[in-house]
Write a protein that holds these residues in place. Structure first.
Motif, mmCIF file in Angstrom:
data_model
loop_
_atom_site.group_PDB
_atom_site.id
_atom_site.type_symbol
_atom_site.label_atom_id
_atom_site.label_comp_id
_atom_site.label_asym_id
_atom_site.label_seq_id
_atom_site.Cartn_x
_atom_site.Cartn_y
_atom_site.Cartn_z
ATOM 1 N N GLN A 37 0.821 -1.203 0.000
ATOM 2 C CA GLN A 37 0.000 0.000 0.000
ATOM 3 C C GLN A 37 0.861 1.262 0.000
ATOM 4 O OE1 GLN A 37 -3.511 -0.132 -0.177
ATOM 5 N NE2 GLN A 37 -2.916 -2.234 -0.632
ATOM 6 N N GLY A 38 0.221 2.391 -0.290
ATOM 7 C CA GLY A 38 0.900 3.678 -0.279
ATOM 8 C C GLY A 38 0.888 4.314 1.100
ATOM 9 N N VAL A 39 1.543 5.443 1.205
ATOM 10 C CA VAL A 39 1.776 6.081 2.490
ATOM 11 C C VAL A 39 0.481 6.579 3.136
ATOM 12 C CG1 VAL A 39 2.343 8.268 1.334
ATOM 13 C CG2 VAL A 39 3.115 7.870 3.665
ATOM 14 N N ILE A 40 -0.445 7.111 2.365
ATOM 15 C CA ILE A 40 -1.657 7.689 2.954
ATOM 16 C C ILE A 40 -2.555 6.597 3.526
ATOM 17 C CG2 ILE A 40 -3.720 9.075 2.534
ATOM 18 C CD1 ILE A 40 -1.041 10.617 2.520
ATOM 19 N N ARG A 41 -2.774 5.531 2.769
ATOM 20 C CA ARG A 41 -3.605 4.440 3.286
ATOM 21 C C ARG A 41 -2.972 3.821 4.526
ATOM 22 N NH1 ARG A 41 -7.492 0.179 0.870
ATOM 23 N NH2 ARG A 41 -7.571 -1.333 2.558
ATOM 24 N N ASP A 42 -1.665 3.622 4.498
ATOM 25 C CA ASP A 42 -0.990 3.086 5.677
ATOM 26 C C ASP A 42 -1.135 4.022 6.866
ATOM 27 O OD1 ASP A 42 -0.139 0.688 4.656
ATOM 28 O OD2 ASP A 42 1.927 1.316 4.292
ATOM 29 N N GLY A 43 -1.045 5.318 6.607
ATOM 30 C CA GLY A 43 -1.200 6.292 7.688
ATOM 31 C C GLY A 43 -2.587 6.237 8.303
ATOM 32 N N LEU A 44 -3.608 6.158 7.464
ATOM 33 C CA LEU A 44 -4.979 6.064 7.962
ATOM 34 C C LEU A 44 -5.204 4.764 8.726
ATOM 35 C CD1 LEU A 44 -6.882 7.463 4.849
ATOM 36 C CD2 LEU A 44 -6.722 8.558 7.098
ATOM 37 N N SER A 45 -4.605 3.674 8.237
ATOM 38 C CA SER A 45 -4.775 2.394 8.927
ATOM 39 C C SER A 45 -4.010 2.363 10.241
ATOM 40 C CB SER A 45 -4.314 1.234 8.034
ATOM 41 O OG SER A 45 -2.913 1.233 7.885
ATOM 42 N N SER A 46 -3.012 3.237 10.386
ATOM 43 C CA SER A 46 -2.219 3.270 11.610
ATOM 44 C C SER A 46 -2.973 3.902 12.773
ATOM 45 C CB SER A 46 -0.917 4.056 11.381
ATOM 46 O OG SER A 46 -0.134 3.438 10.400
ATOM 47 N N ILE A 90 5.470 14.014 5.769
ATOM 48 C CA ILE A 90 5.014 14.874 6.883
ATOM 49 C C ILE A 90 3.592 14.498 7.280
ATOM 50 C CG2 ILE A 90 4.364 17.240 7.497
ATOM 51 C CD1 ILE A 90 6.777 18.161 5.775
ATOM 52 N N ILE A 91 2.727 14.291 6.292
ATOM 53 C CA ILE A 91 1.339 13.874 6.581
ATOM 54 C C ILE A 91 1.338 12.548 7.329
ATOM 55 C CG2 ILE A 91 -0.864 13.193 5.554
ATOM 56 C CD1 ILE A 91 -0.271 16.181 5.345
ATOM 57 N N PHE A 92 2.174 11.617 6.863
ATOM 58 C CA PHE A 92 2.261 10.319 7.528
ATOM 59 C C PHE A 92 2.753 10.481 8.966
ATOM 60 C CE2 PHE A 92 4.693 6.526 8.743
ATOM 61 C CZ PHE A 92 3.712 5.551 8.608
ATOM 62 N N SER A 93 3.724 11.352 9.201
ATOM 63 C CA SER A 93 4.250 11.585 10.550
ATOM 64 C C SER A 93 3.175 12.128 11.483
ATOM 65 C CB SER A 93 5.440 12.543 10.501
ATOM 66 O OG SER A 93 6.523 11.973 9.796
ATOM 67 N N MET A 135 -0.115 11.577 11.183
ATOM 68 C CA MET A 135 -1.013 10.458 11.473
ATOM 69 C C MET A 135 -0.353 9.471 12.438
ATOM 70 S SD MET A 135 -3.035 9.770 7.853
ATOM 71 C CE MET A 135 -1.619 9.789 6.740
ATOM 72 N N SER A 136 0.966 9.290 12.303
ATOM 73 C CA SER A 136 1.699 8.403 13.211
ATOM 74 C C SER A 136 1.670 8.941 14.639
ATOM 75 C CB SER A 136 3.152 8.255 12.757
ATOM 76 O OG SER A 136 3.235 7.509 11.575
ATOM 77 N N ALA A 137 1.793 10.257 14.758
ATOM 78 C CA ALA A 137 1.768 10.870 16.090
ATOM 79 C C ALA A 137 0.418 10.641 16.766
ATOM 80 C CB ALA A 137 2.068 12.358 15.982
ATOM 81 N N ILE A 138 -0.657 10.724 15.980
ATOM 82 C CA ILE A 138 -1.993 10.453 16.532
ATOM 83 C C ILE A 138 -2.091 8.989 16.949
ATOM 84 C CG2 ILE A 138 -4.462 10.360 16.000
ATOM 85 C CD1 ILE A 138 -3.928 12.705 14.018
ATOM 86 N N GLY A 139 -1.591 8.097 16.094
ATOM 87 C CA GLY A 139 -1.608 6.668 16.414
ATOM 88 C C GLY A 139 -0.790 6.348 17.654
ATOM 89 N N THR A 140 0.333 7.027 17.819
ATOM 90 C CA THR A 140 1.168 6.825 19.009
ATOM 91 C C THR A 140 0.414 7.236 20.268
ATOM 92 O OG1 THR A 140 3.196 7.204 17.747
ATOM 93 C CG2 THR A 140 3.341 7.439 20.132
#
Length: 293
Positions: free
Chosen positions: A140-149, A271-274, A276-281
């Motif tokens: 998958q791409g970065v945005i979908r992975d970010g949303l799934s995270s 940056i967008i992924f980071s 989303m990662s921060a929210i997931g963390t």
């Protein structure tokens, strides 16, 4: 099926005597006549290597790394030994928290013999209760992975790694883009051709990089659903990294390596992924604080 030569199996240990001992006992009883053991210790500090070496060194090659190199680099030490010293057509990667049958190994060999384009294959993965687990997934791409995270968006949109349909997963043979790294068989030449595991990742996401590079070479990965193995998921990693937030952080850093090196993802998307990662963390840190998990 008869194997004219033993297949090397690379098993990596770090600070987990009990799990590694259980695997080596299983190996001695069930697999030693068809597999060549290459046991790699990632500089354990709990005395597990010394005890395991004393009990099982007669089973095969035991290697102790000078530091904890992480999953990919640690396994590569064993893979390079097997490539240079054992001269085998194929090689197996196995976590110590798995149970595999001889019949499943024969089936993988037969499947790869029948289709020369398949350079990596694995059985269906089950948990200890016999329930099917995520054995393979689509890249998958970065945005979908970010949303799934993020736990909330993942549950709303169901964006986790279960990306193959039930109909697809019901097939005995399914070509896939990435196979779970807890157990698989690989063509030695093809695996060496992509430099084995990427050594920039410490833990997690190795499968995506392997899948991407195999696909670039025109090779196929095969999930063989007609046979299975048992994987006690997170049994070892959960002991070392007990907090979900810590495991999640390592995963996200490895994903960034995959995005940069394979997908050539630009700074804006990272940056967008980071974010989303921060929210997931934060979500996982809250879960870590709950008395019941």
């Amino acid at each position: 099926m008869y194997l004219d030569k033993k297949i090397p199996i690379i098993v990596l240990n770090y600070n987990d005597y009990q799990t590694a001992q259980s695997f080596l006992l299983h190996f001695k009883r069930e697999l030693a006549d068809i597999l060549e053991l290459v046991f790699v210790d990632n500089h354990s500090t709990d005395g597990s290597y010394e005890k395991l070496y004393e009990e099982f060194s007669a089973l095969g090659k035991f290697i102790r790394n000078s530091e904890n190199m992480g999953y990919g680099k640690g396994n590569n030490v064993g893979l390079r030994f097997a490539l240079e010293s054992l001269k085998s057509k194929r090689v197996i990667i196995a976590n110590p928290d798995i149970i595999i049958t001889k019949e499943a190994i024969y089936s993988l060999c037969e499947a790869m013999d029948k289709d020369d384009s398949v350079k990596l294959a694995a059985p269906k993965m089950l948990d200890e209760a016999g329930h099917e687990q995520v054995s393979a997934w689509k890249l998958q791409g970065v945005i979908r992975d970010g949303l799934s995270s993020m736990i909330i968006t993942n549950r709303i949109f169901k964006l986790d790694k279960k990306l193959y349909s039930k109909e697809e997963l019901s097939k005995d043979r399914l070509y896939v883009e990435a196979i779970n790294g807890s157990f698989f068989m690989a063509d030695m030449e093809a695996f060496a051709g992509i430099d084995f595991f990427d050594e920039d990742t410490f833990l997690y996401c190795e499968e995506n990089i392997i899948g991407f590079r195999m696909k670039e070479k025109g090779y196929k990965e095969l999930l063989l659903n007609s046979v299975s193995y048992i994987h006690a998921h997170n049994k070892t990693i959960g002991k070392i990294y007990s907090k979900k937030s810590k495991r999640y952080k390592i995963l996200q850093e490895s994903r960034k390596i995959y995005y940069r090196k394979c997908l050539k993802t630009g700074k804006f998307k990272l940056i967008i992924f980071s974010i989303m990662s921060a929210i997931g963390t934060l979500e996982r840190k809250l879960i870590d604080k709950l008395p019941i998990r």
